[in-house]
Write a protein that holds these residues in place. Structure first.
Motif, PDB file in Angstrom:
ATOM      1  N   MET A 212       5.789   1.085   9.300  1.00  0.00           N
ATOM      2  CA  MET A 212       4.980   0.425   8.284  1.00  0.00           C
ATOM      3  C   MET A 212       5.050   1.193   6.972  1.00  0.00           C
ATOM      4  SD  MET A 212       0.855  -0.322   8.135  1.00  0.00           S
ATOM      5  CE  MET A 212       0.802  -0.924   9.824  1.00  0.00           C
ATOM      6  N   VAL A 213       5.446   0.508   5.910  1.00  0.00           N
ATOM      7  CA  VAL A 213       5.498   1.130   4.588  1.00  0.00           C
ATOM      8  C   VAL A 213       4.071   1.399   4.108  1.00  0.00           C
ATOM      9  CG1 VAL A 213       6.201   0.794   2.184  1.00  0.00           C
ATOM     10  CG2 VAL A 213       7.694   0.027   4.053  1.00  0.00           C
ATOM     11  N   LYS A 214       3.869   2.533   3.464  1.00  0.00           N
ATOM     12  CA  LYS A 214       2.552   2.898   2.946  1.00  0.00           C
ATOM     13  C   LYS A 214       1.971   1.787   2.083  1.00  0.00           C
ATOM     14  CE  LYS A 214       1.320   7.329   3.828  1.00  0.00           C
ATOM     15  NZ  LYS A 214      -0.033   7.797   4.199  1.00  0.00           N
ATOM     16  N   THR A 215       0.705   1.515   2.286  1.00  0.00           N
ATOM     17  CA  THR A 215       0.054   0.466   1.516  1.00  0.00           C
ATOM     18  C   THR A 215      -1.432   0.760   1.394  1.00  0.00           C
ATOM     19  OG1 THR A 215      -0.428  -1.912   1.432  1.00  0.00           O
ATOM     20  CG2 THR A 215      -0.334  -0.912   3.607  1.00  0.00           C
ATOM     21  N   ASP A 216      -2.041   0.269   0.306  1.00  0.00           N
ATOM     22  CA  ASP A 216      -3.485   0.365   0.183  1.00  0.00           C
ATOM     23  C   ASP A 216      -4.147  -0.997   0.395  1.00  0.00           C
ATOM     24  OD1 ASP A 216      -2.685  -0.868  -2.147  1.00  0.00           O
ATOM     25  OD2 ASP A 216      -3.354   0.731  -3.490  1.00  0.00           O
ATOM     26  N   ASP A 217      -3.374  -1.944   0.897  1.00  0.00           N
ATOM     27  CA  ASP A 217      -3.883  -3.271   1.199  1.00  0.00           C
ATOM     28  C   ASP A 217      -4.245  -3.307   2.682  1.00  0.00           C
ATOM     29  OD1 ASP A 217      -4.150  -6.017   1.888  1.00  0.00           O
ATOM     30  OD2 ASP A 217      -2.948  -6.582   0.142  1.00  0.00           O
ATOM     31  N   LYS A 218      -5.526  -3.232   2.978  1.00  0.00           N
ATOM     32  CA  LYS A 218      -5.994  -3.147   4.363  1.00  0.00           C
ATOM     33  C   LYS A 218      -5.606  -4.372   5.176  1.00  0.00           C
ATOM     34  CE  LYS A 218     -10.118  -2.266   7.159  1.00  0.00           C
ATOM     35  NZ  LYS A 218     -11.593  -2.046   7.140  1.00  0.00           N
ATOM     36  N   ALA A 219      -5.727  -5.568   4.570  1.00  0.00           N
ATOM     37  CA  ALA A 219      -5.405  -6.802   5.294  1.00  0.00           C
ATOM     38  C   ALA A 219      -3.938  -6.819   5.709  1.00  0.00           C
ATOM     39  CB  ALA A 219      -5.725  -8.020   4.428  1.00  0.00           C
ATOM     40  N   LYS A 220      -3.076  -6.423   4.788  1.00  0.00           N
ATOM     41  CA  LYS A 220      -1.647  -6.387   5.105  1.00  0.00           C
ATOM     42  C   LYS A 220      -1.348  -5.346   6.187  1.00  0.00           C
ATOM     43  CE  LYS A 220       1.042  -8.116   1.182  1.00  0.00           C
ATOM     44  NZ  LYS A 220       2.090  -8.727   2.004  1.00  0.00           N
ATOM     45  N   ALA A 221      -1.971  -4.189   6.073  1.00  0.00           N
ATOM     46  CA  ALA A 221      -1.733  -3.124   7.042  1.00  0.00           C
ATOM     47  C   ALA A 221      -2.138  -3.572   8.445  1.00  0.00           C
ATOM     48  CB  ALA A 221      -2.489  -1.869   6.649  1.00  0.00           C
ATOM     49  N   GLU A 222      -3.291  -4.202   8.561  1.00  0.00           N
ATOM     50  CA  GLU A 222      -3.754  -4.639   9.875  1.00  0.00           C
ATOM     51  C   GLU A 222      -2.854  -5.744  10.430  1.00  0.00           C
ATOM     52  OE1 GLU A 222      -7.822  -5.702   9.272  1.00  0.00           O
ATOM     53  OE2 GLU A 222      -8.533  -3.613   9.345  1.00  0.00           O
ATOM     54  N   ALA A 223      -2.442  -6.660   9.566  1.00  0.00           N
ATOM     55  CA  ALA A 223      -1.556  -7.744  10.007  1.00  0.00           C
ATOM     56  C   ALA A 223      -0.191  -7.193  10.406  1.00  0.00           C
ATOM     57  CB  ALA A 223      -1.407  -8.777   8.898  1.00  0.00           C
TER      58      ALA A 223
ATOM     59  N   GLY B  28       6.392  10.886   2.857  1.00  0.00           N
ATOM     60  CA  GLY B  28       5.083  10.242   2.825  1.00  0.00           C
ATOM     61  C   GLY B  28       5.137   8.770   2.496  1.00  0.00           C
ATOM     62  N   GLU B  29       6.202   8.096   2.904  1.00  0.00           N
ATOM     63  CA  GLU B  29       6.395   6.694   2.523  1.00  0.00           C
ATOM     64  C   GLU B  29       6.111   5.701   3.647  1.00  0.00           C
ATOM     65  OE1 GLU B  29       9.747   7.555  -0.941  1.00  0.00           O
ATOM     66  OE2 GLU B  29      10.380   7.177   1.114  1.00  0.00           O
ATOM     67  N   ILE B  30       5.782   6.218   4.835  1.00  0.00           N
ATOM     68  CA  ILE B  30       5.424   5.336   5.941  1.00  0.00           C
ATOM     69  C   ILE B  30       4.100   5.786   6.544  1.00  0.00           C
ATOM     70  CG2 ILE B  30       7.750   4.552   6.512  1.00  0.00           C
ATOM     71  CD1 ILE B  30       7.932   6.750   8.592  1.00  0.00           C
ATOM     72  N   GLU B  31       3.404   4.841   7.150  1.00  0.00           N
ATOM     73  CA  GLU B  31       2.070   5.088   7.675  1.00  0.00           C
ATOM     74  C   GLU B  31       2.112   5.775   9.037  1.00  0.00           C
ATOM     75  OE1 GLU B  31      -0.760   4.670   6.267  1.00  0.00           O
ATOM     76  OE2 GLU B  31      -0.606   3.049   4.773  1.00  0.00           O
ATOM     77  N   ASP B  32       1.118   6.619   9.283  1.00  0.00           N
ATOM     78  CA  ASP B  32       0.877   7.160  10.614  1.00  0.00           C
ATOM     79  C   ASP B  32       0.145   6.087  11.408  1.00  0.00           C
ATOM     80  OD1 ASP B  32       0.143   8.482  12.902  1.00  0.00           O
ATOM     81  OD2 ASP B  32      -0.884  10.129  11.891  1.00  0.00           O
TER      82      ASP B  32
END
Length: 452
Positions: free
Chosen positions: A317-328, A112-116
């Motif tokens: 993509m590593v799991k993150t709760d930072d939406k801006a970083k995830a989108e970028a 569970g360490e990377i994003e779908d």
């Protein structure tokens, strides 16, 4: 479109060099801190040993002025994975995007360490990528990375040596025919190929044989490990043991060593069964082979048109709760791995493509030369349109093979258990594989998996 590559670039793509771990570098993308800098830009950090990836940054940032991309080489494969595991355990220092080879991807997905990436629309890309690469990133109903490159198996051979042996590899279809060809090549003083105990090669060859020794339950908590009783694993083990017993494989020369390159250069090792990323490595490692080498399809147990992968990597993509970083981060991954210009930049730098469009393009298929870092063209494959063969190899990759969710560990201990089959013949390959099976089953149990 002109496809070029520096010698250093491709060595980084394919070789398993062990570089210094840099777990402390990178951003805290797995934390809740904002990725927005004082200038209003979102900064993302990417870990990648592939030096074609940084080439995409300039044009990406030009098209996305609100995003800054920092690419860091955190070491090749297992070195990078160690650094990544340390950062994830510490809860800081992990990158936003990370290059992960296909065989290692399930480990990070199961934990569970990377994003779908389906949430960003990646699920619609199924027809864009080759079957083998897409199957490698589509795990448990999600898409956990975008394919960066691929490594369909191909047969690279020194035509001068094979002509001397009276063998035409394009007419060698089966493993029995390969064995007969190996005897003729050995009579010239060369070996048909080398293998000193490579776990990745073992996986690729058993995959080619149709084996399915590994699987992981949908819950991620159970694994099936069936090496000893998979008949297709036995098909390869018996075949390779016969090659070893009859001294038809160079088992002493370690792959990627100076001696290995020298043997390729002088024809002592006359061919390689390896990934499609090999051409530029031959150009740099065996320069005297220019004009002598060619590419053919892999021989298979029964001569059928099927294939497997050997190498290749993805961008996750590593799991993150930072939406801006995830989108970028997704924007950059999509540009480097799906956008036509991003892919062209990387393929021009020497990456072997994972997308169908590039593999079908006239510029790619009609290539007859390799361009070195000084801009000099080399007819290394004697004028052959080598990418035609490699594109065919990519199209033939079967999709049923699965990797373990701790494949990095499993490959790391293969030589401990099976190495004696190659080096001092202290065990048979079957005995070595049986010991390896017990080792990885014990490890799985220790890690809390239910083993079937």
């Amino acid at each position: 479109m002109k496809f070029t590559a520096s010698k250093k670039t491709i060595a980084l793509v394919a070789a398993a060099a062990m570089l210094t771990s840099v777990a402390a570098c990178g951003s805290s993308s797995n934390s809740s801190s904002s990725g927005v800098t004082e200038g209003g830009k979102t900064e993302i950090t990417v870990w990648s040993w592939d030096s074609t990836l940084p080439r995409t940054v300039k044009d990406f940032e030009k098209a996305n002025p609100d995003i800054t991309v920092k690419v860091t080489n955190a070491g090749t494969n297992s070195t990078e994975y160690t650094a990544l595991n340390n950062a994830l355990s510490a809860g800081k220092g992990a990158p936003d995007l990370v290059q992960i080879e296909y065989y290692a991807l399930p480990e990070y997905q199961v934990r569970g360490e990377i994003e779908d990436l389906s949430q960003f629309g990646a699920g619609k890309f199924s027809d864009f990528y080759t079957p083998g690469t897409w199957a490698s990133v589509k795990l448990n109903g999600g898409v956990y990375a975008l394919p960066m490159d691929s490594g369909p198996m191909a047969w690279f051979y020194n035509k001068d040596v094979f002509d001397k042996a009276g063998v035409d590899p394009t007419r060698v279809r089966t493993w029995d025919e390969f064995y007969d060809a190996a005897k003729k090549v050995r009579a010239t003083g060369s070996y048909i190929t080398s293998d000193s105990g490579d776990a990745g090669f073992f996986d690729s060859m058993t995959w080619l044989a149709g084996a399915t020794p590994f699987s992981t339950g949908s819950d991620g908590q159970s694994v099936t490990i069936n090496l000893s009783n998979d008949s297709k694993v036995k098909t390869f083990v018996d075949f390779w043991q016969k090659m070893i017993d009859d001294d038809l494989i160079d088992t002493k020369t370690a792959g990627w060593s100076d001696d290995w390159n020298k043997s390729l250069n002088d024809g002592s090792i006359a061919s390689l069964l390896t990934g499609a990323w090999m051409p530029y490595n031959l150009l740099s490692g065996a320069p005297d082979g220019e004009g002598k080498w060619r590419v053919a399809q892999m021989p298979t147990p029964d001569g059928s048109e099927t294939n497997s992968e050997n190498g290749g990597s993805s961008l996750a993509m590593v799991k993150t709760d930072d939406k801006a970083k995830a989108e970028a981060a997704y924007k950059f991954a999509e540009y480097a791995c799906h956008n036509a210009e991003g892919i062209k930049t990387r393929v021009d730098g020497g990456a072997f493509p994972a997308d169908n469009d590039t593999l079908a393009s006239d510029d790619f298929l009609n290539m007859t030369s390799l361009t070195d870092s000084d801009g000099n063209a080399h007819e290394y494959f004697g004028g052959q349109k080598f990418n035609e063969e490699l594109a065919k190899a990519a199209a033939n990759v079967s999709t049923g093979y699965k990797f373990l969710p701790f494949e990095v560990y499993a490959r790391g201990v293969y030589s401990d258990d099976a190495g004696g089959a190659y080096t001092d013949k202290s065990v048979t390959l079957a005995e070595g594989v049986q010991a390896w099976e017990k080792n990885i089953k014990d490890y799985a149990s220790q890690q809390g998996y239910t083993v079937k």
